[in-house]
Design a protein around this motif. Structure first.
Motif, PDB file in Angstrom:
ATOM      1  N   GLU A 171       0.853  -1.193   0.000  1.00 44.68           N
ATOM      2  CA  GLU A 171       0.000   0.000   0.000  1.00 44.68           C
ATOM      3  C   GLU A 171       0.889   1.243   0.000  1.00 44.68           C
ATOM      4  OE1 GLU A 171      -3.585   2.044   2.641  1.00 44.68           O
ATOM      5  OE2 GLU A 171      -3.331  -0.137   2.593  1.00 44.68           O
ATOM      6  N   PRO A 201      -4.541   6.010  -1.613  1.00 45.72           N
ATOM      7  CA  PRO A 201      -3.654   4.848  -1.532  1.00 45.72           C
ATOM      8  C   PRO A 201      -3.680   4.013  -2.814  1.00 45.72           C
ATOM      9  CG  PRO A 201      -5.659   4.458  -0.272  1.00 45.72           C
ATOM     10  CD  PRO A 201      -5.708   5.889  -0.709  1.00 45.72           C
ATOM     11  N   ARG A 235      -2.954   0.236  -3.954  1.00 48.70           N
ATOM     12  CA  ARG A 235      -2.857  -1.061  -3.292  1.00 48.70           C
ATOM     13  C   ARG A 235      -2.633  -2.175  -4.314  1.00 48.70           C
ATOM     14  NH1 ARG A 235      -8.016   0.918   0.129  1.00 48.70           N
ATOM     15  NH2 ARG A 235      -6.933   1.554   2.045  1.00 48.70           N
ATOM     16  N   TRP A 238     -10.177  -4.672   1.680  1.00 47.06           N
ATOM     17  CA  TRP A 238      -8.715  -4.779   1.686  1.00 47.06           C
ATOM     18  C   TRP A 238      -8.138  -5.086   3.073  1.00 47.06           C
ATOM     19  CZ3 TRP A 238      -4.576  -5.329  -1.390  1.00 47.06           C
ATOM     20  CH2 TRP A 238      -3.307  -4.914  -0.928  1.00 47.06           C
TER      21      TRP A 238
END
Length: 350
Positions: A117, A124, A126, A152
């Motif tokens: 991340e 963000p 990811r 997530w």
């Protein structure tokens, strides 16, 4: 290659900060480490080590919804956007086959896995990233704006490895096997080639004869193979885009093969790279890494399967291109396209 421990995790993190815009693959090469070591150095700082359990990873990825699937080797990168539906497990080979995501995965090579991340000004970024024992990238799954980001944290926690150290041990890369053939078996090779009824039988045949793919191509001669000019892949992609003929593109490494099936439309050449830049599908291929290109004909129950295959100087297959047999008229268009590709006249078959 520098092995784990030769560059400290602290130094790796410092180098990452100093080279913030450099791609991970390029930075790891600059530091003399593997990409897995570069990622592992950031465990606890946006990176979590995961269990490299293919079944668990695929079950988790299905929950993420739409993602970008990336597979690469030294010379080619393929990226597809879609959902990881229709996963079929297997001890030696697993697969996902749906309209967008088409993967062949070999779990023995899925050794190191991480959840990554990164903070950016747009929020963000990811990804799930998997590496082999040598620390080379096998497969990456990047979340997109449309992905289910709310799942997530739970996914990372459920896959979290008990070992959260910031270094990994890697083994030396297994070198690519160069072309392997046996001129004394040339007639046997052609006789066995004539018996093929499925393309998947080809590698079984070469193993039985103690050859490999490129070694067999160099020996077989017409009508089984034609050696093409090294710019054949460029010509193929431009022609496919102009004519609209659907194609299949296979790009892989030791642990994963990713496949695109359908048309290619926007072809862009940038320096040594030739790129396909289409909605939901990108391909980036280093033209200057192509050492040999072969047009190959294999018999199947549904008729001849004709491929164009590009190899690097070590004998690694960079990418393979096929026609789409199941679409009416597409196979004929593909076969015509391949027949038009210019042959390498000075080629010497051994």
């Amino acid at each position: 290659m520098t092995m784990a421990g030769a560059v400290s995790s602290h130094d790796i993190r410092a180098a990452r900060l100093e080279n913030a815009k450099m791609r991970e693959r390029d930075l790891s090469a600059k530091l003399g480490i593997t990409e897995a070591q570069l990622v592992a150095a950031h465990v606890g700082d946006g990176v979590t080590r995961l269990r490299a359990d293919l079944d668990a990873l695929m079950a988790a990825t299905t929950q993420l919804g739409e993602v970008m699937s990336l597979t690469r080797n030294e010379s080619c990168v393929i990226e597809k956007v879609g959902v990881y539906d229709n996963y079929k497990s297997g001890a030696h080979a697993a697969l996902i086959v749906n309209e967008e995501i088409d993967l062949r995965m070999f779990p023995n090579h899925w050794v190191h896995a991480f959840a990554v991340e990164k903070k950016t000004e747009h929020g963000p970024r990811r990804s799930l990233q998997v590496f082999d024992a040598a620390g080379d990238a096998i497969h990456k799954i990047h979340l997109r704006d449309a992905s289910n980001h709310e799942v997530w944290p739970g996914i990372v926690e459920s896959l979290k490895h008990e070992d959260q150290s910031d270094s990994v041990s890697v083994t030396p890369r297994v070198p690519t096997e160069g072309p392997k053939g046996d001129p004394a078996k040339a007639d046997t090779l052609r006789a066995e080639w004539d018996k093929l009824t499925d393309t998947h039988q080809f590698l079984q045949m070469t193993r039985k004869l103690k050859m490999n793919r490129l070694g067999a191509y160099r020996m077989a001669g017409a009508p089984y193979v034609r050696k093409l000019k090294t710019n054949a892949v460029e010509t193929l992609l431009h022609e496919a885009a102009e004519t609209g003929v659907p194609i299949m593109i296979f790009v892989g490494n030791s642990g994963c093969i990713e496949i695109h099936t359908g048309p290619v439309k926007k072809i862009v050449e940038m320096g040594p790279w030739i790129n396909v830049l289409d909605p939901g599908h990108d391909l980036h291929l280093r033209k200057d890494h192509i050492a040999e290109v072969w047009a190959v004909t294999k018999s199947t129950r549904r008729g001849p399967a004709i491929s164009v295959e590009a190899f690097d100087a070590d004998g690694w297959v960079i990418a393979q291109f096929f026609g789409v047999l199941r679409q009416e008229g597409a196979a004929e268009q593909w076969n015509t396209l391949v027949a038009s590709l210019e042959e390498e006249k000075e080629a010497e078959l051994v």
